[in-house]
Scaffold this motif. Sequence first.
Motif, mmCIF file in Angstrom:
data_model
loop_
_atom_site.group_PDB
_atom_site.id
_atom_site.type_symbol
_atom_site.label_atom_id
_atom_site.label_comp_id
_atom_site.label_asym_id
_atom_site.label_seq_id
_atom_site.Cartn_x
_atom_site.Cartn_y
_atom_site.Cartn_z
ATOM 1 N N ARG A 1 0.919 -1.242 0.049
ATOM 2 C CA ARG A 1 -0.041 0.152 0.002
ATOM 3 C C ARG A 1 0.943 1.233 -0.089
ATOM 4 O O ARG A 1 0.669 2.333 -0.547
ATOM 5 C CB ARG A 1 -0.975 -0.022 1.153
ATOM 6 C CG ARG A 1 -1.863 -1.118 1.212
ATOM 7 C CD ARG A 1 -2.838 -1.273 2.368
ATOM 8 N NE ARG A 1 -3.942 -2.232 2.422
ATOM 9 C CZ ARG A 1 -4.738 -2.449 3.381
ATOM 10 N NH1 ARG A 1 -4.676 -1.816 4.343
ATOM 11 N NH2 ARG A 1 -5.531 -3.441 3.054
ATOM 12 N N LEU A 2 2.059 1.310 0.753
ATOM 13 C CA LEU A 2 2.904 2.189 0.684
ATOM 14 C C LEU A 2 3.405 2.480 -0.427
ATOM 15 O O LEU A 2 3.501 3.921 -0.997
ATOM 16 C CB LEU A 2 3.961 2.311 1.866
ATOM 17 C CG LEU A 2 3.626 2.038 3.422
ATOM 18 C CD1 LEU A 2 4.662 1.702 4.054
ATOM 19 C CD2 LEU A 2 3.008 3.537 3.536
ATOM 20 N N TYR A 3 3.889 1.381 -1.272
ATOM 21 C CA TYR A 3 4.359 1.694 -2.660
ATOM 22 C C TYR A 3 3.406 2.343 -3.428
ATOM 23 O O TYR A 3 3.621 3.250 -4.516
ATOM 24 C CB TYR A 3 4.819 0.214 -3.174
ATOM 25 C CG TYR A 3 5.955 -0.152 -2.712
ATOM 26 C CD1 TYR A 3 6.938 0.526 -2.000
ATOM 27 C CD2 TYR A 3 6.060 -1.598 -2.569
ATOM 28 C CE1 TYR A 3 8.147 0.040 -1.361
ATOM 29 C CE2 TYR A 3 7.644 -2.026 -2.304
ATOM 30 C CZ TYR A 3 8.164 -1.270 -1.412
ATOM 31 O OH TYR A 3 9.567 -1.845 -1.113
ATOM 32 N N LEU A 4 2.062 1.656 -3.542
ATOM 33 C CA LEU A 4 1.073 2.327 -4.145
ATOM 34 C C LEU A 4 0.844 3.925 -3.866
ATOM 35 O O LEU A 4 0.804 4.608 -4.766
ATOM 36 C CB LEU A 4 -0.291 1.387 -4.201
ATOM 37 C CG LEU A 4 -0.238 0.295 -4.675
ATOM 38 C CD1 LEU A 4 -1.494 -0.474 -4.449
ATOM 39 C CD2 LEU A 4 0.062 0.248 -6.361
ATOM 40 N N ALA A 5 0.868 4.357 -2.671
ATOM 41 C CA ALA A 5 0.597 5.698 -2.308
ATOM 42 C C ALA A 5 1.874 6.385 -3.091
ATOM 43 O O ALA A 5 1.473 7.560 -3.410
ATOM 44 C CB ALA A 5 0.340 5.711 -0.837
ATOM 45 N N GLY A 6 2.759 6.015 -2.784
ATOM 46 C CA GLY A 6 4.010 6.689 -3.320
ATOM 47 C C GLY A 6 4.104 7.102 -4.773
ATOM 48 O O GLY A 6 4.324 7.964 -5.192
ATOM 49 N N ALA A 7 3.817 6.001 -5.501
ATOM 50 C CA ALA A 7 3.579 6.010 -6.816
ATOM 51 C C ALA A 7 2.522 7.102 -7.161
ATOM 52 O O ALA A 7 2.729 7.878 -8.139
ATOM 53 C CB ALA A 7 3.332 4.736 -7.622
ATOM 54 N N LEU A 8 1.549 7.098 -6.726
ATOM 55 C CA LEU A 8 0.252 8.064 -6.900
ATOM 56 C C LEU A 8 0.704 9.388 -6.557
ATOM 57 O O LEU A 8 0.673 10.337 -7.434
ATOM 58 C CB LEU A 8 -0.788 7.621 -6.099
ATOM 59 C CG LEU A 8 -2.338 8.774 -6.399
ATOM 60 C CD1 LEU A 8 -2.567 8.434 -7.867
ATOM 61 C CD2 LEU A 8 -3.224 7.944 -5.207
#
Length: 291
Positions: free
Chosen positions: A30-37
């Motif tokens: 989830r952190l990866y996804l938030a960072g990418a966004l």
Amino acid sequence: MPDSSPPPSPNSPWENGWNPDTSRAPGTRRLYLAGALAVTTIVVCVTAIIVTDKQTDDTSRTKKADATTSAGADGPGLLSFASPSNQGTPTPDEHNSNPGSAKTPGSTTSTAAAEHGSKPSAKAPSPSKSTSSQGSSSGSSGSSGSSGSSSSTAWKSIRSVNYPDRYWQVSGDFVKLNPATSAAARRAATFKVVKGLANRSCYSFTTANGTYLRHRNFILRAERNDGSPLFKQDATFCPRPSPYSGAVMLESVNYPGRFLRHQNFQLRLDRYQDSTLYRSDSAFRLVAGLN
């Protein structure tokens, strides 16, 4: 028949039987996804700003190019508003077309002016080089005889320009503008024009009984000559050109810029005013003596 299925293993929390990956911390995906966004959002914003700035620069360049093209095709364009004019600024003398307009006299103020407690004016018609000759010609007014600027003296009467039926006339101690309807009035309206007591190129006026016309408190009156420098200056008046044919204006020696004029038919010394009324009130013709 009793259920013989074995109880779930305490080490298999999931029903499908696979174990969770314990090699990474929980929630990392989830952190990866938030960072990418977040990175994507920043990139989009920066791109939008760059595109907007580029469009603004293109529009500005286009306007400048259009202005340059217009200037080259049709003329100097906006630069013409900053170009200097070929016509120079008119000098003050170009506006003073009226011969009676105010000028700065070249004469200086006498120390006697302080005794009167008033500052002389600096505005007046400028003296002419041919003042004496103009005074002589204007004093004739169709009659024979010479004016006070000549070597001989002459008896003259001083007639108003705007009241041609009225003359300078001694009335008591003062000089007024009155009609000369009687023999006594004609005698009182006749003066001997002599060379100026303070300036021999100017005029002084004497009466038949030997008094002189002089200004005191700026009022013209007839008084005996006391021989003082102040009296000589108060009794000396210089002829100046007038806008009226055959007439002169009489300027005070010790108050340059002040001229003799009539006001309420009283002769007085008044500061020059650039008006038609003043010029007509201060214009006089020296004619043959009435007496």
